[in-house]
Design an enzyme around this catalytic site. Structure first.
Site, PDB file in Angstrom:
ATOM      1  N   GLU A 109      44.775  46.823  30.656  1.00 10.28           N
ATOM      2  CA  GLU A 109      45.641  45.813  31.252  1.00 10.28           C
ATOM      3  C   GLU A 109      46.849  46.431  31.951  1.00 10.28           C
ATOM      4  OE1 GLU A 109      46.982  46.214  26.905  1.00 10.28           O
ATOM      5  OE2 GLU A 109      45.138  46.379  28.083  1.00 10.28           O
ATOM      6  N   HIS A 147      37.015  37.323  26.217  1.00 13.81           N
ATOM      7  CA  HIS A 147      37.065  38.412  27.199  1.00 13.81           C
ATOM      8  C   HIS A 147      36.765  37.929  28.621  1.00 13.81           C
ATOM      9  CE1 HIS A 147      37.749  41.719  24.411  1.00 13.81           C
ATOM     10  NE2 HIS A 147      36.920  41.107  23.573  1.00 13.81           N
ATOM     11  N   ASP A 179      52.381  46.475  32.692  1.00 14.21           N
ATOM     12  CA  ASP A 179      51.481  46.165  31.585  1.00 14.21           C
ATOM     13  C   ASP A 179      51.548  44.668  31.302  1.00 14.21           C
ATOM     14  OD1 ASP A 179      49.959  47.565  29.130  1.00 14.21           O
ATOM     15  OD2 ASP A 179      51.141  45.890  28.368  1.00 14.21           O
ATOM     16  N   ASN A 204      43.158  37.883  24.950  1.00 10.75           N
ATOM     17  CA  ASN A 204      41.706  38.006  24.763  1.00 10.75           C
ATOM     18  C   ASN A 204      41.251  37.353  23.468  1.00 10.75           C
ATOM     19  OD1 ASN A 204      40.688  39.232  27.060  1.00 10.75           O
ATOM     20  ND2 ASN A 204      41.092  41.309  26.326  1.00 10.75           N
ATOM     21  N   ASP A 246      39.140  38.774  31.697  1.00  8.88           N
ATOM     22  CA  ASP A 246      38.773  39.385  32.983  1.00  8.88           C
ATOM     23  C   ASP A 246      39.334  38.571  34.145  1.00  8.88           C
ATOM     24  OD1 ASP A 246      37.442  41.387  31.674  1.00  8.88           O
ATOM     25  OD2 ASP A 246      35.433  40.576  32.025  1.00  8.88           O
TER      26      ASP A 246
END
Length: 324
Positions: A241, A210, A197, A205, A214
């Site tokens: 994630e 965002h 994780d 973010n 990505d």
């Protein structure tokens, strides 16, 4: 007066034709006429030799006499059909037999049509025009079949892979994990599952947006893919994630070594994280579980144990791996 040479369009549509007849004069006459029409001709004097030529050259059409010594045209047709599975090579019988039962027997053996002897050149040419149409149709159908197969392969790839990272998605993970469990049971080798994780990814973010998030996930995916590089290893985006690694033939010690390598590589990569309480760069927390050789553990149980180990790693301060 010599026959005119075939036009460019005729040459493009020329066929490779296997002519089979034990009468040399008949065979030569037919071959000569086919050659004048621009076709490539292969000749055989008997069915056995014809079958060998068929396997060697795979002609577009077979013109075969029915009545031949030892093995007849029906035998040849049956042998061709056995070797031509998945394809279709037209077979036209040459025969002086006109009885309905003879025609029916030939069709049942695998022939597609009949030409009566002596073969009239105009009738023969008309049959060849029909065969050319059939060959074009077959080529079109094959091209369509190939295109559909490529589309199905691509659809399966899309169905099994995550659009953002290119890794396996959850469905692909399930398939690979089930296969890995089966392999581990059959071979008596250990299987390790690792869940990772990205630490404080929501903060990432929130700080950078965002789009940057990505890009971060793509970088994380690429690094994990480089680390789990054995042919049998697989890496999946487990969700958001979270990432999952399926590591066949990997004992606990090997899993710990890989976990240390992951922590070290992410430290060296130093992907900036502007709002992490763990480090100034992107870090991972991970949970590890290993299925011992000969142990039949369901996939759901392995994933649950790895998730519990991941929770333990987070509770211990993140940027580390724990195992259960």
């Amino acid at each position: 007066m010599p026959a005119p040479s075939p036009s460019t369009s005729d040459a493009a549509a020329s066929l490779c034709i296997l002519v089979v007849d034990d009468d040399e004069a008949v065979r030569g006459s037919i071959a000569c006429h086919l050659d004048r029409l621009g076709h490539r001709v292969i000749e055989a004097r008997d069915a056995v030799w014809a079958l060998e030529l068929f396997e060697r050259h795979r002609p577009d059409l077979v013109l075969s006499d029915v009545e031949m010594a030892e093995y007849d045209g029906c035998w040849l047709a049956r042998q061709v059909r056995e070797r031509d599975q998945g394809g279709w090579t037209p077979i036209i019988f040459l025969s002086a037999l006109t009885e309905a039962t003879d025609v029916a027997a030939g069709i049942a053996a695998g022939a597609d049509d009949y030409l009566l002897k002596p073969v009239h050149p105009i009738v023969l040419e008309a049959k060849l025009h029909a065969m050319r149409r059939l060959c074009r149709m077959r080529a079109q159908l094959q091209a369509l079949s190939d295109e559909l197969q490529r589309a199905n392969v691509e659809l399966q790839r899309l169905a099994w892979h995550d659009g953002l990272t290119g890794l396996l998605n959850r469905r692909g993970l399930d398939e690979h994990l089930d296969a890995a469990i089966g392999l581990a049971q059959r071979s008596g080798t250990p299987l390790t599952i690792m869940l990772c994780d990205v630490d404080h990814f929501k903060r990432y973010n929130d700080a950078l947006g965002h789009h940057a998030g990505d890009d971060c996930l793509r970088r994380v995916a690429a690094l994990l893919k480089q680390l789990a590089r054995r042919p049998m290893d697989s890496v999946a985006r487990y969700g958001g994630e979270e990432f999952a690694l399926v590591l066949p033939d990997t004992p606990r010690a090997g899993a710990r070594t890989l976990a240390h390598a992951i922590t070290r590589v992410f430290g060296s990569a130093a992907l900036p994280h502007p709002d992490s309480s763990v480090a100034a760069h992107v870090t991972l927390s991970g949970g590890i579980t290993t299925c011992d050789p000969g142990t039949a553990t369901p996939a759901a149980t392995l994933l649950q144990r790895a998730d519990e180990a991941l929770y333990l790693a987070k509770s211990q301060g993140r940027n580390r791996f724990a195992s259960l």
